[in-house]
Design a protein around this motif. Structure first.
Motif, PDB file in Angstrom:
ATOM      1  N   ASP A  76    -121.639 101.801 -15.360  1.00 36.64           N
ATOM      2  CA  ASP A  76    -122.314 102.652 -14.393  1.00 36.64           C
ATOM      3  C   ASP A  76    -121.312 103.599 -13.733  1.00 36.64           C
ATOM      4  OD1 ASP A  76    -121.339 100.084 -13.304  1.00 36.64           O
ATOM      5  OD2 ASP A  76    -121.870 100.988 -11.377  1.00 36.64           O
ATOM      6  N   TYR A  77    -121.804 104.532 -12.963  1.00 34.63           N
ATOM      7  CA  TYR A  77    -120.935 105.554 -12.377  1.00 34.63           C
ATOM      8  C   TYR A  77    -119.837 104.948 -11.510  1.00 34.63           C
ATOM      9  CZ  TYR A  77    -119.293 109.268  -9.297  1.00 34.63           C
ATOM     10  OH  TYR A  77    -118.493 110.125  -8.582  1.00 34.63           O
ATOM     11  N   LYS A 118    -116.000 105.406 -12.290  1.00 37.88           N
ATOM     12  CA  LYS A 118    -115.247 106.182 -11.305  1.00 37.88           C
ATOM     13  C   LYS A 118    -114.020 105.425 -10.836  1.00 37.88           C
ATOM     14  CE  LYS A 118    -115.681 108.189  -6.675  1.00 37.88           C
ATOM     15  NZ  LYS A 118    -116.572 108.334  -5.485  1.00 37.88           N
ATOM     16  N   TYR A 142    -119.568 112.422 -14.505  1.00 37.95           N
ATOM     17  CA  TYR A 142    -120.516 111.439 -15.035  1.00 37.95           C
ATOM     18  C   TYR A 142    -121.923 111.971 -14.798  1.00 37.95           C
ATOM     19  CZ  TYR A 142    -122.373 106.637 -15.761  1.00 37.95           C
ATOM     20  OH  TYR A 142    -123.034 105.497 -16.223  1.00 37.95           O
ATOM     21  N   SER A 167    -125.964 111.545 -15.341  1.00 43.44           N
ATOM     22  CA  SER A 167    -127.074 110.640 -15.657  1.00 43.44           C
ATOM     23  C   SER A 167    -128.351 111.451 -15.803  1.00 43.44           C
ATOM     24  CB  SER A 167    -127.257 109.606 -14.544  1.00 43.44           C
ATOM     25  OG  SER A 167    -126.123 108.775 -14.424  1.00 43.44           O
ATOM     26  N   HIS A 210    -120.749 112.669  -9.706  1.00 44.06           N
ATOM     27  CA  HIS A 210    -121.955 112.209 -10.396  1.00 44.06           C
ATOM     28  C   HIS A 210    -122.974 113.339 -10.432  1.00 44.06           C
ATOM     29  CE1 HIS A 210    -125.157 108.777 -10.855  1.00 44.06           C
ATOM     30  NE2 HIS A 210    -124.941 109.433 -11.983  1.00 44.06           N
ATOM     31  N   ASP A 218    -126.707 114.041 -11.161  1.00 47.08           N
ATOM     32  CA  ASP A 218    -127.959 113.270 -11.221  1.00 47.08           C
ATOM     33  C   ASP A 218    -129.084 114.201 -11.666  1.00 47.08           C
ATOM     34  OD1 ASP A 218    -130.245 111.760 -10.757  1.00 47.08           O
ATOM     35  OD2 ASP A 218    -129.972 111.662  -8.578  1.00 47.08           O
TER      36      ASP A 218
END
Length: 410
Positions: free
Chosen positions: A119-120, A124, A132, A134, A210, A212
């Motif tokens: 996961d991020y 990270k 990253y 998603s 991130h 999103d």
């Protein structure tokens, strides 16, 4: 003449944990622009779209291969590595790859990668410079975040199908999806933009972030003028078939032997159009002299134009309207599209080397960069085609471990 500069993303490494269309469309953009993209696929089955056929690529003898055309549309220029991220060793190898990458793109359900340490926040912690991205149906937040999202349902939920299709009071009326997965494709495009912006910002901060992306967000955003038609009037736009909500005439007309599109964008073009079809007086009629009045009086004007358009053949109108500077065009099949001289001149069809098909056709990137052009290196890879190459070259795994891993992954 000097040789072109390297593609814009040369030297950028991308870890691709996506499948189907929105994510692969994004990572194919990055690959076309020169990035080295490592596509992680499930051993044995790979990307879901590998099985979305027929049609399949054909070998030089004309026999179907195992490679679905759908998969091939969004995965060129990538390297395929078959790894089981659900296994501890597979997840560890993916983390090691992420340490060497600039960008990671994934489209697992929200929270789905956390149990694998992919996961991020987990990534990270080991690579704070990583961007990253998603891609999910509804994003990382909100009451729908945990729901799966698919293009078709998003086109409906996001309003597109309420404005697409023939009017409800006409034959064939009712909601209609677009002919391609536009929610997926636009999300892939928006994701590309977001990643490129984050990459540029990293040049200042030295840090990743991130990105999103949600199919629903992108579907809502891409409603464009229809959003503002509603937001400024309080009235939801309705389906109008091939007509435009804000321009008249801007629609399909039947000629004597077929159909064509007339796309009048201003009053000068309307006057020229009226002259071509032998109805010059309409441009002087106060009901039709401005676009605003034409929109208001659409139901009166369009039947008059429809009758005039039936008097000549399609190609007659196309030639006459082109001479008059009025935007008009045919409604082509995809075969006709690829036979169009403009499409040929723009080199929108390419053929790339393929280990089973010999060469594979691809629809080219529309990006035309004068000094650092898009790269066409190879067609969509076979499942796991580059596993040994990447695990050895990127991670330095010894041959015996790779063979043991490959035996287990198969």
């Amino acid at each position: 003449m000097s040789s072109p500069r390297p593609a814009p993303l040369t030297g950028i490494k991308v870890l691709d944990l996506t499948r189907v269309l929105a994510g692969p469309w994004c990572t194919q953009n990055l690959a076309d622009l020169g990035a080295e993209v490592i596509k992680i696929e499930r051993p044995g089955s790979g990307d879901d779209t590998r099985g979305w056929g027929p049609p399949y690529l054909k070998d030089p003898q004309g026999v179907d291969t195992s490679e679905a055309a759908y998969y091939s549309c969004a995965n060129r220029n990538k390297l395929s590595v078959a790894l089981d991220i659900a296994s501890p060793r597979g997840a560890e190898l993916v983390r090691q790859l992420a340490l060497q990458c600039d960008i990671l793109v994934e489209n697992f359900k929200v929270g789905g990668l956390k149990k694998y340490g992919l996961d991020y926040e987990s990534i990270k912690a080991i690579n704070p410079a990583l961007i990253y991205c998603s891609i999910t149906g509804f994003g990382q937040t909100g009451p729908y975040a945990s729901r799966p999202g698919y293009d078709f349902m998003i086109q409906g939920m996001g309003g597109l199908m309420s404005i697409t299709g023939e009017r409800d009071d006409l034959p064939g009326g009712g909601p209609q999806k677009a002919g391609v997965a536009v929610a997926d494709l636009m999300t892939g495009m928006y994701a590309t933009v977001g990643i490129m912006a984050a990459l540029h910002e990293r040049g200042r901060s030295g840090l990743g972030q991130h990105v999103d992306m949600a199919l629903l967000d992108c579907q809502v955003a891409m409603l464009a003028n229809q959003n503002l038609n509603y937001l400024t009037s309080g009235v939801s736009p309705q389906r109008a078939g091939n007509a435009h909500q804000n321009l008249v005439p801007y629609q399909v007309f039947a000629a004597a032997d077929g159909h064509l599109i007339v796309a009048v964008g201003n009053d000068t073009q309307f006057r020229a159009y009226c002259g071509v079809i032998g109805r010059a007086g309409l441009a002087d009629d106060v009901r039709f002299s401005t676009n605003s009045n034409r929109v208001i009086n659409r139901e009166t004007l369009v039947p008059l134009l429809t009758e005039a358009m039936k008097l000549q053949a399609r190609d007659y109108w196309l030639e006459a309207l082109e001479r008059a500077g009025v935007p008009a065009g045919p409604i082509n099949t995809i075969e006709q599209v690829y036979n169009n001289p403009q499409v040929k001149a723009r080199e929108m069809l390419r053929h790339l080397p393929h280990p089973l098909a010999g060469k594979a056709p691809v629809g080219a990137s529309p990006l035309k960069l004068s000094e650092s052009p898009v790269e066409y290196r190879h067609a969509a890879p076979l499942l796991g085609e580059h596993t040994e190459q990447v695990l050895s070259g990127w991670l330095g795994l010894p041959p015996e471990e790779i063979q043991t891993l490959l035996g287990r992954e198969r």
